[in-house]
Scaffold this active site. Structure first.
Site, PDB file in Angstrom:
ATOM      1  N   LYS A  36       0.858  -1.198   0.000  1.00 59.09           N
ATOM      2  CA  LYS A  36       0.000   0.000   0.000  1.00 59.09           C
ATOM      3  C   LYS A  36       0.896   1.251   0.000  1.00 59.09           C
ATOM      4  O   LYS A  36       2.110   1.150   0.225  1.00 59.09           O
ATOM      5  CB  LYS A  36      -0.903  -0.025   1.217  1.00 59.09           C
ATOM      6  CG  LYS A  36      -0.158   0.131   2.529  1.00 59.09           C
ATOM      7  CD  LYS A  36      -1.075  -0.041   3.728  1.00 59.09           C
ATOM      8  CE  LYS A  36      -0.280   0.079   5.010  1.00 59.09           C
ATOM      9  NZ  LYS A  36      -0.970  -0.537   6.145  1.00 59.09           N
ATOM     10  N   TYR A 279      19.011  29.794   3.765  1.00 61.25           N
ATOM     11  CA  TYR A 279      18.024  30.822   4.099  1.00 61.25           C
ATOM     12  C   TYR A 279      18.060  31.155   5.575  1.00 61.25           C
ATOM     13  O   TYR A 279      18.282  30.271   6.414  1.00 61.25           O
ATOM     14  CB  TYR A 279      16.607  30.310   3.803  1.00 61.25           C
ATOM     15  CG  TYR A 279      16.331  29.998   2.357  1.00 61.25           C
ATOM     16  CD1 TYR A 279      16.676  30.890   1.347  1.00 61.25           C
ATOM     17  CD2 TYR A 279      15.686  28.810   2.010  1.00 61.25           C
ATOM     18  CE1 TYR A 279      16.409  30.604   0.022  1.00 61.25           C
ATOM     19  CE2 TYR A 279      15.407  28.514   0.689  1.00 61.25           C
ATOM     20  CZ  TYR A 279      15.767  29.417  -0.297  1.00 61.25           C
ATOM     21  OH  TYR A 279      15.489  29.133  -1.591  1.00 61.25           O
TER      22      TYR A 279
HETATM   23  C1  LIG Z   1      -0.316  -1.617   6.701  1.00 62.70           C
HETATM   24  C2  LIG Z   1      -0.957  -2.884   7.065  1.00 62.70           C
HETATM   25  C3  LIG Z   1      -0.168  -4.016   7.318  1.00 62.70           C
HETATM   26  C4  LIG Z   1       1.342  -4.000   7.309  1.00 62.70           C
HETATM   27  O1  LIG Z   1       1.816  -3.304   8.432  1.00 62.70           O
HETATM   28  P1  LIG Z   1       3.378  -3.199   8.764  1.00 62.70           P
HETATM   29  O2  LIG Z   1       3.410  -2.692  10.155  1.00 62.70           O
HETATM   30  O3  LIG Z   1       3.968  -2.212   7.803  1.00 62.70           O
HETATM   31  O4  LIG Z   1       3.953  -4.553   8.613  1.00 62.70           O
HETATM   32  C5  LIG Z   1      -0.832  -5.208   7.593  1.00 62.70           C
HETATM   33  N1  LIG Z   1      -2.192  -5.266   7.622  1.00 62.70           N
HETATM   34  C6  LIG Z   1      -2.965  -4.190   7.394  1.00 62.70           C
HETATM   35  C7  LIG Z   1      -4.445  -4.328   7.444  1.00 62.70           C
HETATM   36  C8  LIG Z   1      -2.380  -2.967   7.110  1.00 62.70           C
HETATM   37  O5  LIG Z   1      -3.150  -1.897   6.891  1.00 62.70           O
END
Ligand SMILES: *Cc1c(COP(=O)(O)O)cnc(C)c1O
Length: 323
Positions: A36, A279
């Site tokens: 994701k 800056y």
């Molecule tokens: C993001 C997510 C994961 C993975 O999480 P990590 O801590 O990056 O391993 C697993 N399950 C769901 C539902 C998520 O949203």
């Protein structure tokens, strides 16, 4: 050419991380690569073929649009699972392409079952149950209603999973809450199975849960942050080093950074003591300094809050970002 900086993904590091994490979860649990957020910034289109070369055959995305990008990037017959957003008008596409998705709204489930019947293709779903994160997940008698709907449409659906997500497994401060969630999950998944639903997999763990609470590993782990080579938190890293496998060497970190962001120094100058750099007056030299300019700015995504705080490696040597 024509870019002032670029991102490199290290296939050896990724292979190494996946091998280590697969060892953690035993041969019976499936490895899902969570991609994701554009593969946590690594870029879905570049990351997916790399992960497939390292043996990954299951990807978890947030939305239907990420699922589409992943589908277009596949080089093998890998599975794609949507953990979050899918709209009713995207269901047909998902079902036709055999993409599975979390179900946490009865309305969506009803639409999916109807669509699957109309298409004559089984819809592959994961029943997400609420165990205490209070974000998404079916709760109370919604679960029984979902079970009824699934049993009535048994010919049009495959229940690939019953699943949940934990409320902060990377911090020991949440220990009690996680324990309650694990217990709640077992009760709820048993309720689904006792009702007669054929459940292929139970999956609950993200990186931190799998690394710290082995009982959460079950049939599949959804690995995000750890397979990119980052510990979920200092605590999970400590947990590893306190319980490490002596065969893995005393101080060897089993997680290797996959991403690096590279550029070239475009100018070097000597600045006298007492001068301000950049800056405003946020950085002043206290002695003679050699200042290198790198053609990367906020515009490229370098976070403003790394001003006077970040570091770069110049031929492997750490140098602070100033100004
Ligand atoms: C993001 C997510 C994961 C993975 O999480 P990590 O801590 O990056 O391993 C697993 N399950 C769901 C539902 C998520 O949203």
């Amino acid at each position: 050419m024509f870019h002032t900086s670029h991102i490199e993904l290290n296939e050896t590091a990724l292979r190494h991380n996946i091998r280590y994490l697969k060892k953690v979860i035993s041969p019976n649990a499936k490895f899902s690569s969570v991609i994701k957020g554009n593969a946590y910034g690594h870029g879905i289109r570049h990351f997916v073929p790399l992960a497939e070369r390292c043996g990954v055959r299951h990807f978890s995305v947030f939305s239907a649009s990420e699922a589409l990008e992943t589908l277009e990037s596949l080089t093998r017959a890998s599975d794609i699972m949507i953990m979050g957003a899918i709209e009713n008008d995207e269901l047909e596409w998902a079902i036709v392409n055999q993409i599975s998705f979390f179900v946490f709204e009865l309305d969506r489930l009803e639409c999916a079952l109807k669509m699957a019947e109309r298409l004559g293709i089984r819809t592959r779903i994961h029943v997400e149950v609420e165990t205490g994160l209070n974000r998404t997940g079916l709760q109370g008698d919604q679960i029984d209603q979902a079970v009824d709907m699934i049993l009535k449409s048994a010919d049009h659906v495959v229940v690939e999973g019953v699943c949940t997500h934990y409320a902060g497994a990377e911090s020991i401060q949440n220990y009690y809450r996680i324990q309650n969630q694990i217990k709640a999950f077992h009760e709820l998944s048993a309720r689904v199975e006792r009702a007669g639903v054929d459940v292929r997999m139970k999956h609950t763990a993200c990186s931190a849960a799998a690394l710290v609470y082995p009982e959460t590993i079950m049939d599949m782990v959804r690995f995000g942050i750890a397979h990119y080579g980052f510990w979920p938190s200092k605590e999970t890293q400590m947990h590893y080093f306190l319980n490490r496998d002596p065969e893995n060497g005393r101080n060897m970190d089993p997680l290797k950074r996959v991403i690096s962001w590279k550029s070239r120094v475009m100018s070097v100058k000597d600045v006298r003591p007492g001068e301000f750099v950049g800056y405003g007056t946020s950085y002043q030299t206290t002695r003679a300094r050699k200042i290198a300019s790198v053609p990367v700015g906020y515009f490229n995504g370098f976070a403003r809050n790394l001003s006077n705080l970040g570091h770069v490696l110049i031929r492997g040597r750490r140098a602070p970002v100033v100004g």
